[in-house]
Design a protein around this motif. Structure first.
Motif, PDB file in Angstrom:
ATOM      1  N   SER A 142       1.548  63.088  87.422  1.00 12.39           N
ATOM      2  CA  SER A 142       0.977  62.228  86.391  1.00 12.39           C
ATOM      3  C   SER A 142       0.059  63.023  85.471  1.00 12.39           C
ATOM      4  O   SER A 142      -0.752  63.831  85.932  1.00 12.39           O
ATOM      5  N   GLY A 143       0.202  62.790  84.196  1.00  9.81           N
ATOM      6  CA  GLY A 143      -0.625  63.465  83.199  1.00  9.81           C
ATOM      7  C   GLY A 143      -0.087  64.792  82.731  1.00  9.81           C
ATOM      8  O   GLY A 143      -0.647  65.388  81.800  1.00  9.81           O
ATOM      9  N   ASP A 144       0.973  65.276  83.329  1.00  7.30           N
ATOM     10  CA  ASP A 144       1.479  66.589  82.961  1.00  7.30           C
ATOM     11  C   ASP A 144       2.023  66.611  81.537  1.00  7.30           C
ATOM     12  O   ASP A 144       2.771  65.725  81.121  1.00  7.30           O
ATOM     13  N   THR A 145       1.659  67.644  80.820  1.00  3.72           N
ATOM     14  CA  THR A 145       2.280  67.976  79.546  1.00  3.72           C
ATOM     15  C   THR A 145       3.387  69.000  79.819  1.00  3.72           C
ATOM     16  O   THR A 145       3.595  69.433  80.957  1.00  3.72           O
ATOM     17  N   THR A 146       4.058  69.402  78.766  1.00  2.07           N
ATOM     18  CA  THR A 146       5.060  70.462  78.942  1.00  2.07           C
ATOM     19  C   THR A 146       4.400  71.748  79.422  1.00  2.07           C
ATOM     20  O   THR A 146       4.989  72.503  80.201  1.00  2.07           O
ATOM     21  N   ALA A 147       3.173  71.995  78.987  1.00  2.00           N
ATOM     22  CA  ALA A 147       2.448  73.191  79.449  1.00  2.00           C
ATOM     23  C   ALA A 147       2.163  73.099  80.941  1.00  2.00           C
ATOM     24  O   ALA A 147       2.292  74.096  81.676  1.00  2.00           O
ATOM     25  N   GLY A 148       1.777  71.919  81.419  1.00  2.85           N
ATOM     26  CA  GLY A 148       1.542  71.739  82.844  1.00  2.85           C
ATOM     27  C   GLY A 148       2.813  71.934  83.650  1.00  2.85           C
ATOM     28  O   GLY A 148       2.797  72.538  84.729  1.00  2.85           O
ATOM     29  N   GLY A 149       3.922  71.422  83.132  1.00  2.00           N
ATOM     30  CA  GLY A 149       5.198  71.613  83.819  1.00  2.00           C
ATOM     31  C   GLY A 149       5.573  73.081  83.907  1.00  2.00           C
ATOM     32  O   GLY A 149       6.000  73.569  84.965  1.00  2.00           O
ATOM     33  N   LEU A 150       5.405  73.791  82.810  1.00  2.00           N
ATOM     34  CA  LEU A 150       5.717  75.223  82.811  1.00  2.00           C
ATOM     35  C   LEU A 150       4.867  75.965  83.829  1.00  2.00           C
ATOM     36  O   LEU A 150       5.357  76.847  84.549  1.00  2.00           O
ATOM     37  N   ALA A 151       3.598  75.599  83.941  1.00  2.92           N
ATOM     38  CA  ALA A 151       2.682  76.292  84.850  1.00  2.92           C
ATOM     39  C   ALA A 151       3.073  76.132  86.309  1.00  2.92           C
ATOM     40  O   ALA A 151       2.762  76.996  87.133  1.00  2.92           O
ATOM     41  N   ARG A 152       3.749  75.042  86.644  1.00  2.00           N
ATOM     42  CA  ARG A 152       4.107  74.823  88.050  1.00  2.00           C
ATOM     43  C   ARG A 152       5.605  74.947  88.320  1.00  2.00           C
ATOM     44  O   ARG A 152       6.089  74.577  89.391  1.00  2.00           O
ATOM     45  N   LEU A 153       6.333  75.501  87.381  1.00  2.00           N
ATOM     46  CA  LEU A 153       7.781  75.610  87.555  1.00  2.00           C
ATOM     47  C   LEU A 153       8.144  76.447  88.780  1.00  2.00           C
ATOM     48  O   LEU A 153       9.020  76.071  89.568  1.00  2.00           O
ATOM     49  N   ASP A 154       7.496  77.587  88.947  1.00  8.49           N
ATOM     50  CA  ASP A 154       7.824  78.452  90.087  1.00  8.49           C
ATOM     51  C   ASP A 154       7.590  77.725  91.406  1.00  8.49           C
ATOM     52  O   ASP A 154       8.371  77.877  92.359  1.00  8.49           O
ATOM     53  N   TRP A 155       6.523  76.954  91.468  1.00  7.02           N
ATOM     54  CA  TRP A 155       6.244  76.171  92.675  1.00  7.02           C
ATOM     55  C   TRP A 155       7.362  75.178  92.929  1.00  7.02           C
ATOM     56  O   TRP A 155       7.830  75.016  94.055  1.00  7.02           O
ATOM     57  N   ALA A 156       7.810  74.494  91.880  1.00  9.23           N
ATOM     58  CA  ALA A 156       8.869  73.502  92.041  1.00  9.23           C
ATOM     59  C   ALA A 156      10.176  74.146  92.480  1.00  9.23           C
ATOM     60  O   ALA A 156      10.937  73.567  93.255  1.00  9.23           O
ATOM     61  N   LEU A 157      10.425  75.341  92.007  1.00  6.55           N
ATOM     62  CA  LEU A 157      11.658  76.032  92.382  1.00  6.55           C
ATOM     63  C   LEU A 157      11.649  76.481  93.833  1.00  6.55           C
ATOM     64  O   LEU A 157      12.689  76.853  94.379  1.00  6.55           O
ATOM     65  N   GLY A 158      10.485  76.434  94.476  1.00  5.98           N
ATOM     66  CA  GLY A 158      10.408  76.771  95.895  1.00  5.98           C
ATOM     67  C   GLY A 158      11.234  75.844  96.768  1.00  5.98           C
ATOM     68  O   GLY A 158      11.585  76.201  97.900  1.00  5.98           O
ATOM     69  N   ASP A 159      11.566  74.662  96.254  1.00  4.85           N
ATOM     70  CA  ASP A 159      12.422  73.730  96.996  1.00  4.85           C
ATOM     71  C   ASP A 159      13.890  74.101  96.928  1.00  4.85           C
ATOM     72  O   ASP A 159      14.732  73.431  97.536  1.00  4.85           O
ATOM     73  N   LYS A 160      14.236  75.139  96.169  1.00  4.94           N
ATOM     74  CA  LYS A 160      15.608  75.638  96.040  1.00  4.94           C
ATOM     75  C   LYS A 160      16.568  74.534  95.586  1.00  4.94           C
ATOM     76  O   LYS A 160      17.577  74.250  96.230  1.00  4.94           O
ATOM     77  N   PRO A 161      16.268  73.876  94.465  1.00  7.70           N
ATOM     78  CA  PRO A 161      17.167  72.815  94.010  1.00  7.70           C
ATOM     79  C   PRO A 161      18.489  73.360  93.485  1.00  7.70           C
ATOM     80  O   PRO A 161      18.569  74.502  93.015  1.00  7.70           O
ATOM     81  N   ASP A 162      19.499  72.521  93.560  1.00  9.02           N
ATOM     82  CA  ASP A 162      20.798  72.842  92.961  1.00  9.02           C
ATOM     83  C   ASP A 162      20.864  72.327  91.525  1.00  9.02           C
ATOM     84  O   ASP A 162      21.534  72.921  90.677  1.00  9.02           O
ATOM     85  N   TYR A 163      20.188  71.212  91.285  1.00 12.95           N
ATOM     86  CA  TYR A 163      20.186  70.557  89.979  1.00 12.95           C
ATOM     87  C   TYR A 163      18.759  70.124  89.650  1.00 12.95           C
ATOM     88  O   TYR A 163      17.931  69.977  90.552  1.00 12.95           O
ATOM     89  N   ALA A 164      18.531  69.883  88.365  1.00 10.48           N
ATOM     90  CA  ALA A 164      17.208  69.401  87.960  1.00 10.48           C
ATOM     91  C   ALA A 164      17.326  68.436  86.791  1.00 10.48           C
ATOM     92  O   ALA A 164      18.160  68.614  85.890  1.00 10.48           O
ATOM     93  N   LEU A 165      16.486  67.423  86.831  1.00  7.40           N
ATOM     94  CA  LEU A 165      16.264  66.548  85.689  1.00  7.40           C
ATOM     95  C   LEU A 165      14.925  66.956  85.098  1.00  7.40           C
ATOM     96  O   LEU A 165      13.915  66.968  85.807  1.00  7.40           O
ATOM     97  N   VAL A 166      14.886  67.301  83.834  1.00  5.04           N
ATOM     98  CA  VAL A 166      13.642  67.718  83.188  1.00  5.04           C
ATOM     99  C   VAL A 166      13.168  66.575  82.300  1.00  5.04           C
ATOM    100  O   VAL A 166      13.785  66.266  81.278  1.00  5.04           O
ATOM    101  N   GLU A 167      12.084  65.944  82.726  1.00  6.12           N
ATOM    102  CA  GLU A 167      11.525  64.777  82.019  1.00  6.12           C
ATOM    103  C   GLU A 167      10.066  65.088  81.690  1.00  6.12           C
ATOM    104  O   GLU A 167       9.167  64.779  82.454  1.00  6.12           O
ATOM    105  N   LEU A 168       9.853  65.754  80.577  1.00  8.52           N
ATOM    106  CA  LEU A 168       8.512  66.137  80.143  1.00  8.52           C
ATOM    107  C   LEU A 168       8.422  65.990  78.624  1.00  8.52           C
ATOM    108  O   LEU A 168       9.439  66.092  77.930  1.00  8.52           O
ATOM    109  N   GLY A 169       7.221  65.790  78.144  1.00  2.34           N
ATOM    110  CA  GLY A 169       7.010  65.703  76.703  1.00  2.34           C
ATOM    111  C   GLY A 169       6.297  64.440  76.269  1.00  2.34           C
ATOM    112  O   GLY A 169       5.700  64.398  75.187  1.00  2.34           O
ATOM    113  N   ALA A 170       6.340  63.393  77.106  1.00  4.86           N
ATOM    114  CA  ALA A 170       5.695  62.131  76.725  1.00  4.86           C
ATOM    115  C   ALA A 170       4.201  62.315  76.499  1.00  4.86           C
ATOM    116  O   ALA A 170       3.636  61.777  75.530  1.00  4.86           O
TER     117      ALA A 170
END
Length: 209
Positions: A67-95
């Motif tokens: 909650s509250g994330d901007t695109t900058a916040g999403g970028l900052a935690r991308l590596d952490w999110a990739l630690g889950d080793k996803p096969d696919y991703a839905l990118v919902e940022l910008g609001a």
């Protein structure tokens, strides 16, 4: 012979278990993904997973919404999110960028880097589009709204044009702030986004490529 047969059976069972591992779908977004203001079981990733399973998909939808994330916040935690080793991703940022009137060029650059990072990690993406509030004026609206189709074309990823399609500004489907959907609104979003997500995943049972 009994030992060899048992070993082969164990290997076969292990291989079968590996094949049966669910595909991982990362729901990477802000409060709209996280489930702000609704019960945990009513959050978009939870309801999406149930909808996909009803269609025959063996899938784990990972709630990576903050909650509250901007695109900058999403970028900052991308590596952490990739630690889950996803096969696919839905990118919902910008609001949140749009709500705060942040520079569309900065939002574009952040999303560009997020899509590049996912591409480098070999994660297939569905980009969820967002539209700017009309109170910022036509110039801001034009520059912001172009971000998502432009980046989808640039990165050769599919685009769902507007994540809140069918829900935005409907008082029956939104919380009092008129920004976050009620559980009924989440249901609408799931139903509307489901075909695009099925297209991303391919037929049930197909392995990620």
């Amino acid at each position: 012979m009994w030992f060899v047969a048992s070993a082969l059976l164990a290997l076969a069972s292990s291989a079968g278990a590996a094949e049966a591992a669910p595909i991982k779908l990362l729901a990477f977004g802000d409060s709209l993904t996280a489930g702000y203001g609704v019960a945990p079981e009513a959050a978009y990733p939870v309801k999406l997973q149930a909808a996909l399973k009803s269609k025959g998909y063996d899938v784990q939808v990972i709630n990576a919404g903050v909650s509250g994330d901007t695109t900058a916040g999403g970028l900052a935690r991308l590596d952490w999110a990739l630690g889950d080793k996803p096969d696919y991703a839905l990118v919902e940022l910008g609001a949140n960028d749009a709500l705060r009137g942040l520079d569309p060029a900065a939002a574009r650059a952040n999303l560009d880097r997020i899509l590049t990072g996912l591409e480098q990690a070999k994660v297939k993406v569905l980009l969820m589009g967002m539209l700017a509030p009309r109170n910022w004026g036509a110039d801001y609206q034009q520059h912001f709204d172009k971000i998502f189709p432009d980046l989808a074309a640039q990165h050769h990823v599919p685009l769902y044009p507007f994540f809140l399609d069918g829900v935005a500004l409907d008082p029956k489907l939104n919380q009092p702030d008129m920004l976050h959907p009620l559980a009924a609104g989440v249901d609408v979003i799931v139903a509307r986004t489901l075909p695009a997500i099925q297209q991303l995943l391919g037929p049930p049972g197909s392995a990620p490529s």
